[in-house]
Write a protein that holds these residues in place. Structure first.
Motif, PDB file in Angstrom:
ATOM      1  N   LYS A 295       0.856  -1.255  -0.037  1.00 63.48           N
ATOM      2  CA  LYS A 295      -0.117  -0.050   0.089  1.00 63.48           C
ATOM      3  C   LYS A 295       0.765   1.163   0.126  1.00 63.48           C
ATOM      4  CE  LYS A 295      -3.906   0.290   0.351  1.00 63.48           C
ATOM      5  NZ  LYS A 295      -5.101   0.597  -0.667  1.00 63.48           N
ATOM      6  N   LEU A 296       1.922   1.282   0.868  1.00 65.38           N
ATOM      7  CA  LEU A 296       2.728   2.504   0.839  1.00 65.38           C
ATOM      8  C   LEU A 296       3.508   2.821  -0.459  1.00 65.38           C
ATOM      9  CD1 LEU A 296       4.279   2.310   4.493  1.00 65.38           C
ATOM     10  CD2 LEU A 296       2.128   3.479   3.771  1.00 65.38           C
ATOM     11  N   ASP A 297       4.183   1.615  -0.993  1.00 65.55           N
ATOM     12  CA  ASP A 297       4.581   1.581  -2.139  1.00 65.55           C
ATOM     13  C   ASP A 297       3.687   2.197  -3.422  1.00 65.55           C
ATOM     14  OD1 ASP A 297       7.286   0.865  -1.251  1.00 65.55           O
ATOM     15  OD2 ASP A 297       6.765  -1.474  -1.841  1.00 65.55           O
ATOM     16  N   GLY A 298       2.421   1.980  -3.242  1.00 62.23           N
ATOM     17  CA  GLY A 298       1.567   2.543  -4.303  1.00 62.23           C
ATOM     18  C   GLY A 298       1.294   3.979  -4.089  1.00 62.23           C
ATOM     19  N   LEU A 299       1.624   4.623  -3.087  1.00 68.12           N
ATOM     20  CA  LEU A 299       1.619   6.016  -2.674  1.00 68.12           C
ATOM     21  C   LEU A 299       2.665   6.774  -3.543  1.00 68.12           C
ATOM     22  CD1 LEU A 299       0.078   5.928   0.695  1.00 68.12           C
ATOM     23  CD2 LEU A 299      -1.097   6.301  -1.023  1.00 68.12           C
ATOM     24  N   ARG A 300       3.659   6.154  -3.977  1.00 67.22           N
ATOM     25  CA  ARG A 300       4.671   7.100  -4.636  1.00 67.22           C
ATOM     26  C   ARG A 300       3.988   8.105  -5.561  1.00 67.22           C
ATOM     27  NH1 ARG A 300      10.388   6.194  -5.011  1.00 67.22           N
ATOM     28  NH2 ARG A 300      10.019   4.128  -3.974  1.00 67.22           N
ATOM     29  N   GLY A 301       4.496   9.305  -5.472  1.00 69.40           N
ATOM     30  CA  GLY A 301       4.240  10.476  -6.467  1.00 69.40           C
ATOM     31  C   GLY A 301       2.622  10.952  -6.126  1.00 69.40           C
ATOM     32  N   GLU A 317      -3.710  11.398   5.572  1.00 71.64           N
ATOM     33  CA  GLU A 317      -5.192  11.223   5.857  1.00 71.64           C
ATOM     34  C   GLU A 317      -5.462   9.870   6.148  1.00 71.64           C
ATOM     35  OE1 GLU A 317      -3.792  12.791   3.179  1.00 71.64           O
ATOM     36  OE2 GLU A 317      -5.280  14.331   2.310  1.00 71.64           O
ATOM     37  N   GLY A 318      -4.412   8.971   5.580  1.00 69.62           N
ATOM     38  CA  GLY A 318      -4.834   7.574   5.881  1.00 69.62           C
ATOM     39  C   GLY A 318      -4.123   7.148   6.916  1.00 69.62           C
ATOM     40  N   PHE A 319      -3.287   7.738   7.687  1.00 72.43           N
ATOM     41  CA  PHE A 319      -2.758   7.901   8.936  1.00 72.43           C
ATOM     42  C   PHE A 319      -0.998   7.064   8.703  1.00 72.43           C
ATOM     43  CE2 PHE A 319      -2.693   6.299  13.360  1.00 72.43           C
ATOM     44  CZ  PHE A 319      -2.665   7.500  14.120  1.00 72.43           C
ATOM     45  N   ALA A 320      -0.668   6.848   7.522  1.00 71.65           N
ATOM     46  CA  ALA A 320       0.706   6.587   7.329  1.00 71.65           C
ATOM     47  C   ALA A 320       1.549   7.823   8.165  1.00 71.65           C
ATOM     48  CB  ALA A 320       1.000   6.557   5.926  1.00 71.65           C
ATOM     49  N   LEU A 321       2.759   7.106   8.660  1.00 70.28           N
ATOM     50  CA  LEU A 321       3.661   7.829   9.302  1.00 70.28           C
ATOM     51  C   LEU A 321       4.622   8.492   8.095  1.00 70.28           C
ATOM     52  CD1 LEU A 321       4.418   8.962  12.052  1.00 70.28           C
ATOM     53  CD2 LEU A 321       5.853   7.004  12.279  1.00 70.28           C
ATOM     54  N   THR A 322       5.109   9.666   8.118  1.00 70.08           N
ATOM     55  CA  THR A 322       5.598  10.052   6.939  1.00 70.08           C
ATOM     56  C   THR A 322       6.722  11.061   7.299  1.00 70.08           C
ATOM     57  OG1 THR A 322       3.497  10.122   5.628  1.00 70.08           O
ATOM     58  CG2 THR A 322       5.361  11.107   4.724  1.00 70.08           C
ATOM     59  N   GLU A 323       8.145  10.792   6.866  1.00 66.41           N
ATOM     60  CA  GLU A 323       8.989  11.518   7.133  1.00 66.41           C
ATOM     61  C   GLU A 323       9.026  12.682   5.846  1.00 66.41           C
ATOM     62  OE1 GLU A 323      12.374   9.460   7.049  1.00 66.41           O
ATOM     63  OE2 GLU A 323      11.901   7.955   8.674  1.00 66.41           O
ATOM     64  N   ILE A 324       9.427  13.913   6.315  1.00 66.76           N
ATOM     65  CA  ILE A 324       9.284  15.057   5.456  1.00 66.76           C
ATOM     66  C   ILE A 324      10.594  15.854   5.725  1.00 66.76           C
ATOM     67  CG2 ILE A 324       7.931  16.343   6.852  1.00 66.76           C
ATOM     68  CD1 ILE A 324       6.773  17.660   4.351  1.00 66.76           C
ATOM     69  N   ALA A 325      11.035  16.243   4.303  1.00 66.14           N
ATOM     70  CA  ALA A 325      12.328  17.174   4.758  1.00 66.14           C
ATOM     71  C   ALA A 325      12.031  18.439   4.971  1.00 66.14           C
ATOM     72  CB  ALA A 325      13.222  17.051   3.228  1.00 66.14           C
ATOM     73  N   GLY A 326      12.701  19.185   5.989  1.00 67.34           N
ATOM     74  CA  GLY A 326      12.249  20.439   6.387  1.00 67.34           C
ATOM     75  C   GLY A 326      12.296  20.389   7.849  1.00 67.34           C
ATOM     76  N   ARG A 341       9.784   5.279   0.308  1.00 68.86           N
ATOM     77  CA  ARG A 341       9.229   4.602   1.374  1.00 68.86           C
ATOM     78  C   ARG A 341      10.487   4.022   2.030  1.00 68.86           C
ATOM     79  NH1 ARG A 341       8.819  -0.863   3.102  1.00 68.86           N
ATOM     80  NH2 ARG A 341       8.951  -1.467   0.800  1.00 68.86           N
ATOM     81  N   ASN A 342      10.720   4.325   3.636  1.00 65.20           N
ATOM     82  CA  ASN A 342      11.693   3.843   4.499  1.00 65.20           C
ATOM     83  C   ASN A 342      11.170   2.756   5.526  1.00 65.20           C
ATOM     84  OD1 ASN A 342      14.037   3.726   5.973  1.00 65.20           O
ATOM     85  ND2 ASN A 342      13.819   5.402   6.820  1.00 65.20           N
ATOM     86  N   GLY A 343      11.022   1.857   5.386  1.00 65.29           N
ATOM     87  CA  GLY A 343      10.418   0.767   6.069  1.00 65.29           C
ATOM     88  C   GLY A 343       9.044   0.868   5.939  1.00 65.29           C
ATOM     89  N   ASP A 344       8.511   1.316   7.335  1.00 64.47           N
ATOM     90  CA  ASP A 344       7.093   1.382   7.586  1.00 64.47           C
ATOM     91  C   ASP A 344       6.776   2.803   7.625  1.00 64.47           C
ATOM     92  OD1 ASP A 344       8.209   2.196   9.808  1.00 64.47           O
ATOM     93  OD2 ASP A 344       6.926   0.991  11.292  1.00 64.47           O
TER      94      ASP A 344
END
Length: 356
Positions: A295-301, A317-326, A341-344
């Motif tokens: 699922k996470l891989d499918g969100l690329r882009g 919005e779907g509760f995926a933990l996300t690292e963001i530069a900044g 993606r980086n792991g989970d």
């Protein structure tokens, strides 16, 4: 000691020499309980009959420390008697917080800067059944969104799909401020085990529910509770749970190795060996991890809105933990593009800030 364990196993905790007092779930919400405890005028055991409670006590909360997501209790207790569950004996029967209280609490939290509110409870899809007008959860969700119009994000905690009312289904399909993330109380994928659990749905009901939700809102992400190794669970029955992960398109799994609770019917059933339970729980978790990674891989882009929990970490919005530069302000909402993606965790690059 207080909480559900203290309520349900009062005698066991009272016998422990290191425990000074045992306080029930009703009593812990009364100021006089703590006043008496402080001046040592209370009895060692202050645990009442939780089943006699008829109202939900939900104190006002204006903030949650350094958290950026606020939680509003709308209900407590449960009227169902699943054979594995001890919760009703710790929380009592289902009691709903009045709509006006929930709206006032949500409005106050929004005024205090919270961009996301989670409606929570033990069995939130039973909300309203004990109130005079017998309104349903959909009515409450619609009212919160209407009376707190500047709230960007409203999220539901775990729901029971069989109790979902038509208005709630309509809001899930058409209200962008209601987050596309549903955590389902499924528990198992085999109909005979579901019957022995005394659940009120069959596997076909769960599959049909998820398909209908996908039809009205294609980006919904499903989570689910699943129990591995319930008494009498055969290899074939367990395989039905594994298959359900795919058939319901589940992403976030909470896998529970079965453990008997004293006083429940399931504790008296023929038990599954412990090593089998652990092996099945591991297989379910592995299945869940594979589904999550896919699922996470499918969100690329794709573009997402992140609620920042830390300067460089947020939730979609779907509760995926996300690292963001900044280096962002926790609590603000940032529009970002998923880059990998980086792991989970997802990786993202920001586009713009939406709310502070």
């Amino acid at each position: 000691m207080t909480g559900c364990a203290a309520q349900a196993e009062t005698a066991a905790f009272a016998q422990m020499p290191e425990v000074d007092a045992v306080i029930g779930n009703r009593e812990k919400l009364r100021a006089e309980t703590w006043t008496k405890l402080a001046d040592q005028s209370t009895t060692r055991i202050a645990v009442g009959d939780i089943m006699s409670e008829r109202k939900a006590v939900a104190p006002f909360v204006e903030g949650l420390g350094n958290r950026v997501r606020a939680y509003v209790q709308i209900q407590t207790g449960c009227d169902h008697r699943c054979t594995f569950c001890i919760i009703p004996f710790g929380r009592g029967n289902s009691r709903s917080v009045p709509m006006s209280h929930v709206i006032e609490q949500a409005r106050k939290l929004r005024d205090n800067g919270f961009n996301e509110i989670v409606l929570t409870g033990v069995d939130i899809t039973s909300w309203g059944a004990d109130l005079a007008d017998e309104t349903r959860l959909g009515t409450l969700v619609e009212a919160v969104l209407r009376h707190v119009p500047d709230l960007p994000r409203l999220r539901l905690s775990s729901i029971d799909s069989v109790e979902t009312d038509p208005l709630l289904m309509e809001l899930i399909g058409g209200e962008p401020r209601l987050m596309p993330h549903l955590h389902l109380s499924l528990q198992h994928g085999d109909n005979l085990i579901l019957k022995r659990m005394k659940r009120r749905h069959q596997r076909e009901d769960a599959i049909a529910f998820c398909q209908e939700i996908r039809r009205v809102r294609s980006n919904v992400v499903f989570g689910a509770d699943l129990i591995a190794g319930f008494p009498t669970e055969s290899d074939e029955m367990f395989e039905s749970s594994l298959a359900l992960v795919d058939e319901c398109d589940l992403t976030w799994l909470h896998v529970f190795p079965f453990s008997p609770k004293n006083g429940t019917p399931a504790a008296r059933m023929p038990q599954t060996p412990g090593d089998v339970i652990r092996e099945r729980a591991a297989r379910l978790r592995a299945k869940g991890q594979a589904r999550r990674d896919s699922k996470l891989d499918g969100l690329r882009g794709t573009r997402v809105d992140l609620l920042l929990e830390r300067p460089d970490l947020g939730r979609t919005e779907g509760f995926a933990l996300t690292e963001i530069a900044g280096n962002y302000t926790p609590g603000e909402i940032v529009t970002a593009v998923i880059t990998g993606r980086n792991g989970d965790r997802l990786l993202a690059a920001s586009v713009q800030s939406k709310a502070a």
